[in-house]
Design a protein around this motif. Structure first.
Motif, PDB file in Angstrom:
ATOM      1  N   UNK A   1     166.352  53.995  72.998  1.00  0.00           N
ATOM      2  CA  UNK A   1     166.501  54.649  74.301  1.00  0.00           C
ATOM      3  C   UNK A   1     165.609  55.890  74.448  1.00  0.00           C
ATOM      4  N   UNK A   2     164.304  55.761  74.231  1.00  0.00           N
ATOM      5  CA  UNK A   2     163.426  56.936  74.319  1.00  0.00           C
ATOM      6  C   UNK A   2     163.225  57.392  75.760  1.00  0.00           C
ATOM      7  N   UNK A   3     163.041  58.686  75.921  1.00  0.00           N
ATOM      8  CA  UNK A   3     162.686  59.221  77.238  1.00  0.00           C
ATOM      9  C   UNK A   3     161.191  59.046  77.503  1.00  0.00           C
ATOM     10  N   UNK A   4     160.384  59.149  76.445  1.00  0.00           N
ATOM     11  CA  UNK A   4     158.936  59.027  76.576  1.00  0.00           C
ATOM     12  C   UNK A   4     158.435  57.898  75.684  1.00  0.00           C
ATOM     13  N   UNK A   5     157.704  56.978  76.288  1.00  0.00           N
ATOM     14  CA  UNK A   5     156.969  55.948  75.557  1.00  0.00           C
ATOM     15  C   UNK A   5     155.501  56.354  75.562  1.00  0.00           C
ATOM     16  N   UNK A   6     154.906  56.515  74.391  1.00  0.00           N
ATOM     17  CA  UNK A   6     153.488  56.873  74.309  1.00  0.00           C
ATOM     18  C   UNK A   6     152.753  55.762  73.569  1.00  0.00           C
ATOM     19  N   UNK A   7     152.032  54.954  74.335  1.00  0.00           N
ATOM     20  CA  UNK A   7     151.243  53.866  73.765  1.00  0.00           C
ATOM     21  C   UNK A   7     149.840  54.387  73.465  1.00  0.00           C
ATOM     22  N   UNK A   8     149.563  54.638  72.191  1.00  0.00           N
ATOM     23  CA  UNK A   8     148.243  55.113  71.780  1.00  0.00           C
ATOM     24  C   UNK A   8     147.453  53.875  71.342  1.00  0.00           C
ATOM     25  N   UNK A   9     147.164  53.026  72.314  1.00  0.00           N
ATOM     26  CA  UNK A   9     146.748  51.654  72.010  1.00  0.00           C
ATOM     27  C   UNK A   9     145.398  51.263  72.605  1.00  0.00           C
TER      28      UNK A   9
END
Length: 220
Positions: free
Chosen positions: A141-149
């Motif tokens: 249940x994250x507030x921030x998804x950071x895709x460093x992709x």
């Protein structure tokens, strides 16, 4: 937040079967990557998402038992069991202790000796790996998804984000942010890999993440 597993049994077994098939075909390292979960991770935190473990996949300790794979990924992350890496420099800018981070990769398996994710095989792999990523988001249940992709799995990542109800946001976009999405008080950011990216550009993404993590959650 300490969890034994973050991926459903059904989806984990599908990943294991897929990896065994790839190992028999001669192109993959044995083992399935599972979430690294810092000891201070709580809901409304950050899920830091890379492409795959790449050339370090065998060293991380990926396993066919999910709880052991989680323990290995967590130890690798928190104890810094890796050489100098811009991916982890960016992680340190977000949380120098790494104890508040949850870390995963879009692709949970790696090419044998490969220096990049298994792009050639991704169309065959994608559905099972994206299903696992849904599970991880449900569990953490994250507030921030950071895709460093970067450009890897870009289409599938966008579909996943939209399937979860996020809407594209122009307001959040800053120099260095490739795509940004919002859902209530949560955000999803898709950005480039730190390799070859100026630190002042990366820092704008780091600042955006920290700003959103520091804001109080809105009332339900």
């Amino acid at each position: 937040m300490q969890r034994k597993t973050t991926i459903s049994v059904k989806n984990w077994n599908a990943l294991v079967e897929m990896n065994c098939e790839a190992v028999r075909a001669g192109w993959a390292e044995a083992g399935v990557f599972a979430t690294g979960i810092g000891p201070h991770v709580k809901p409304d935190g950050l899920l830091y998402i890379g492409q795959s473990a790449g050339p370090l996949g065998a060293d991380v300790g990926s396993d066919y038992e999910q709880s052991r794979s989680i323990a290995a990924s967590t130890r690798w992350m928190v104890e810094r069991l890796h050489p100098n890496s811009l991916f982890w420099h960016m992680a340190d800018d977000l949380d120098p202790t790494r104890r508040n981070l949850a870390w995963t990769n879009v692709c949970k398996m790696d090419k044998r000796g490969g220096g990049e994710p298994p792009r050639k095989y991704w169309p065959h792999l994608s559905s099972a790996h994206i299903a696992a990523l849904h599970d991880e988001m449900d569990a953490l249940q994250p507030r921030v998804l950071l895709f460093v992709t970067g450009s890897f799995a870009e289409h599938e990542i966008q579909e996943l984000i939209r399937d979860r109800g996020y809407k594209h946001s122009a307001i959040l976009l800053q120099d260095g942010v490739r795509q940004a999405f919002e859902l209530k008080d949560s955000i999803a950011i898709v950005t480039r890999h730190p390799r070859g990216w100026r630190k002042d550009k990366r820092d704008r993404v780091v600042a955006l993440v920290k700003e959103n993590l520091s804001e109080p959650a809105s009332a339900a």
